[in-house]
Design a protein around this motif. Sequence first.
Motif, mmCIF file in Angstrom:
data_model
loop_
_atom_site.group_PDB
_atom_site.id
_atom_site.type_symbol
_atom_site.label_atom_id
_atom_site.label_comp_id
_atom_site.label_asym_id
_atom_site.label_seq_id
_atom_site.Cartn_x
_atom_site.Cartn_y
_atom_site.Cartn_z
ATOM 1 N N PHE A 206 48.108 33.778 34.154
ATOM 2 C CA PHE A 206 49.001 32.910 34.912
ATOM 3 C C PHE A 206 48.247 31.828 35.674
ATOM 4 C CE2 PHE A 206 51.423 36.959 34.622
ATOM 5 C CZ PHE A 206 52.453 36.491 33.830
ATOM 6 N N ASN A 207 46.963 32.037 35.889
ATOM 7 C CA ASN A 207 46.098 30.997 36.455
ATOM 8 C C ASN A 207 44.694 31.235 35.897
ATOM 9 O OD1 ASN A 207 45.520 33.321 37.844
ATOM 10 N ND2 ASN A 207 45.653 32.438 39.892
ATOM 11 N N SER A 211 39.978 31.858 39.600
ATOM 12 C CA SER A 211 40.744 31.694 40.840
ATOM 13 C C SER A 211 40.434 32.823 41.815
ATOM 14 C CB SER A 211 42.235 31.669 40.540
ATOM 15 O OG SER A 211 42.574 30.623 39.658
ATOM 16 N N ARG A 212 40.657 32.533 43.090
ATOM 17 C CA ARG A 212 40.398 33.556 44.117
ATOM 18 C C ARG A 212 41.201 34.812 43.805
ATOM 19 N NH1 ARG A 212 36.441 34.718 47.797
ATOM 20 N NH2 ARG A 212 37.269 35.601 49.731
ATOM 21 N N PHE A 213 42.486 34.647 43.492
ATOM 22 C CA PHE A 213 43.327 35.749 43.029
ATOM 23 C C PHE A 213 43.851 35.368 41.643
ATOM 24 C CE2 PHE A 213 43.374 36.309 47.610
ATOM 25 C CZ PHE A 213 43.200 37.683 47.737
ATOM 26 N N HIS A 214 43.358 36.083 40.636
ATOM 27 C CA HIS A 214 43.728 35.797 39.250
ATOM 28 C C HIS A 214 44.788 36.793 38.795
ATOM 29 C CE1 HIS A 214 43.713 35.241 35.003
ATOM 30 N NE2 HIS A 214 43.044 36.358 34.741
ATOM 31 N N PHE A 215 45.944 36.290 38.344
ATOM 32 C CA PHE A 215 47.045 37.133 37.892
ATOM 33 C C PHE A 215 47.165 37.046 36.372
ATOM 34 C CE2 PHE A 215 47.965 35.920 42.247
ATOM 35 C CZ PHE A 215 48.359 37.123 42.817
ATOM 36 N N VAL A 251 43.163 40.233 39.774
ATOM 37 C CA VAL A 251 41.741 40.330 40.074
ATOM 38 C C VAL A 251 41.466 39.509 41.331
ATOM 39 C CG1 VAL A 251 39.383 39.908 39.285
ATOM 40 C CG2 VAL A 251 41.146 40.583 37.636
ATOM 41 N N TRP A 252 40.899 40.168 42.322
ATOM 42 C CA TRP A 252 40.470 39.481 43.541
ATOM 43 C C TRP A 252 38.988 39.150 43.381
ATOM 44 C CZ3 TRP A 252 39.513 42.214 48.863
ATOM 45 C CH2 TRP A 252 39.062 41.261 49.795
ATOM 46 N N ASN A 253 38.689 37.896 43.121
ATOM 47 C CA ASN A 253 37.303 37.451 42.960
ATOM 48 C C ASN A 253 36.698 37.175 44.326
ATOM 49 O OD1 ASN A 253 36.987 37.316 40.013
ATOM 50 N ND2 ASN A 253 38.604 35.760 40.126
ATOM 51 N N ASN A 263 39.963 44.866 40.980
ATOM 52 C CA ASN A 263 40.964 44.711 39.930
ATOM 53 C C ASN A 263 42.026 45.797 40.073
ATOM 54 O OD1 ASN A 263 40.914 44.878 36.261
ATOM 55 N ND2 ASN A 263 42.376 43.939 37.631
ATOM 56 N N LEU A 264 43.302 45.393 40.114
ATOM 57 C CA LEU A 264 44.430 46.316 40.162
ATOM 58 C C LEU A 264 45.334 46.031 38.968
ATOM 59 C CD1 LEU A 264 45.403 46.003 43.955
ATOM 60 C CD2 LEU A 264 43.915 47.724 42.925
ATOM 61 N N GLU A 265 45.857 47.106 38.340
ATOM 62 C CA GLU A 265 46.730 46.908 37.177
ATOM 63 C C GLU A 265 47.732 48.045 37.081
ATOM 64 O OE1 GLU A 265 44.815 45.530 33.543
ATOM 65 O OE2 GLU A 265 46.110 46.861 32.378
ATOM 66 N N LEU A 266 48.959 47.704 36.705
ATOM 67 C CA LEU A 266 50.032 48.672 36.496
ATOM 68 C C LEU A 266 50.612 48.439 35.113
ATOM 69 C CD1 LEU A 266 51.898 50.922 37.683
ATOM 70 C CD2 LEU A 266 53.425 49.071 38.427
#
Length: 401
Positions: A206-207, A211-215, A251-253, A263-266
């Motif tokens: 999505f970005n 990025s600082r927060f990569h979705f 992902v929080w870089n 990294n968090l994932e569901l």
Amino acid sequence: MQAEDVDTNIASIDSSGINNLVYKSDYRINPERKGELLFELDNISFFKDNEYSTSVMKGYSLPGLWLQPKLVFFPLQNIKLELGAHLLRYWGADKYPNMAYQDIATWKGEKNQKGVHAYLLFRAQVAISRVNIVLGTLYGKANHNLIEPLYSPELNLTSDPETGLQLLYNSRLLDFDMWVNWESFIYREDVHQEAFTVGLSTRVKFNTPESRFHFYMPIQGLAQHRGGEIDTIMTNSVQTLMNGAAGIGVVWNINHPIFKNVNLELDGLGYYQQAGSLWPFDSGSALYARASADIHDFRIKMSYIKSHNFISMFGLPFYGSVSTKEEDVTYNNPQMLYWGAEYSHSLGKGFSIGIDLDIYRRLFCYKSGGEYSSPTDDAPSTSFSAGIYLRINPSFLIKKF
């Protein structure tokens, strides 16, 4: 020595983790290699011990290595050809079942190979813009980026290279991998089944990954077909099994020299037996949540899964509802907690090392079938696995035409 970085937008080759540093191969073709003929030696030496205290599966050890000597030629800027062999050796073994290995092979009596298990390698690859077409030996296993409930990382050690057809596409907003792995070929009047697996692994970004927060959103699917119109098998002659997963991740870089990212994932998982009665359930599902943190050369991991009649074709049986240790035993809504830690480090170009420890905590559930006439309790149990892996992958220029 792997190909140079020719596209900084490709996020599938990371700089940390055993999957990325030890198991994966970079498929990108460097145009500057046009006309080069190389000898490449690819190897993973491993020692892995699985201490499983559960009714789900038996424990075992894996001491050995696989070796791939091969010639690599770049006739054009966008074409790569490889020819060689895949050789598997377990220390203490002198004979190997003469068959395709999807896991640790089942012994087949007198039909065997001596010394090593040998398998031909041939890859023809062409890059057209961002699309790579691969025929023959695929960029498989860890390169598919499948989540662990769908594909056990241990298969990077034990299974044969995948062979067939593969399409790869990567851009700043999409990673795409689709393949056909032809596992069993049959002749007319043959006495065994044709078998092949079709796979899809995509990641919608999505970005940008930097990025600082990569979705992102992973979408993955596997379908294995066993059958054939020209064999002599008349009963249970067709089986089609499917696994799928879709989810959302972030992902929080952090971009700190020590604390790199979180990294968090569901994911929601599915299983479907479209044809045949090979497995006890026709359909099933699971919920899978995972988290990881990269701290210097270490990765700390944890996950949770709850399944209902879920069966994984290539994943570790711990993630599913069927025992591979006790015949005809199944589990009612099993749950599992997982903790893991791994260390991976690049020792130089083409050389890397990995060490991991995995802990599996199966929670209380009911099991039935087998020798049991009614459901019985399956008490919580803890199993662990530990391994060390050394990847050696140098290449040597023979001639530039």
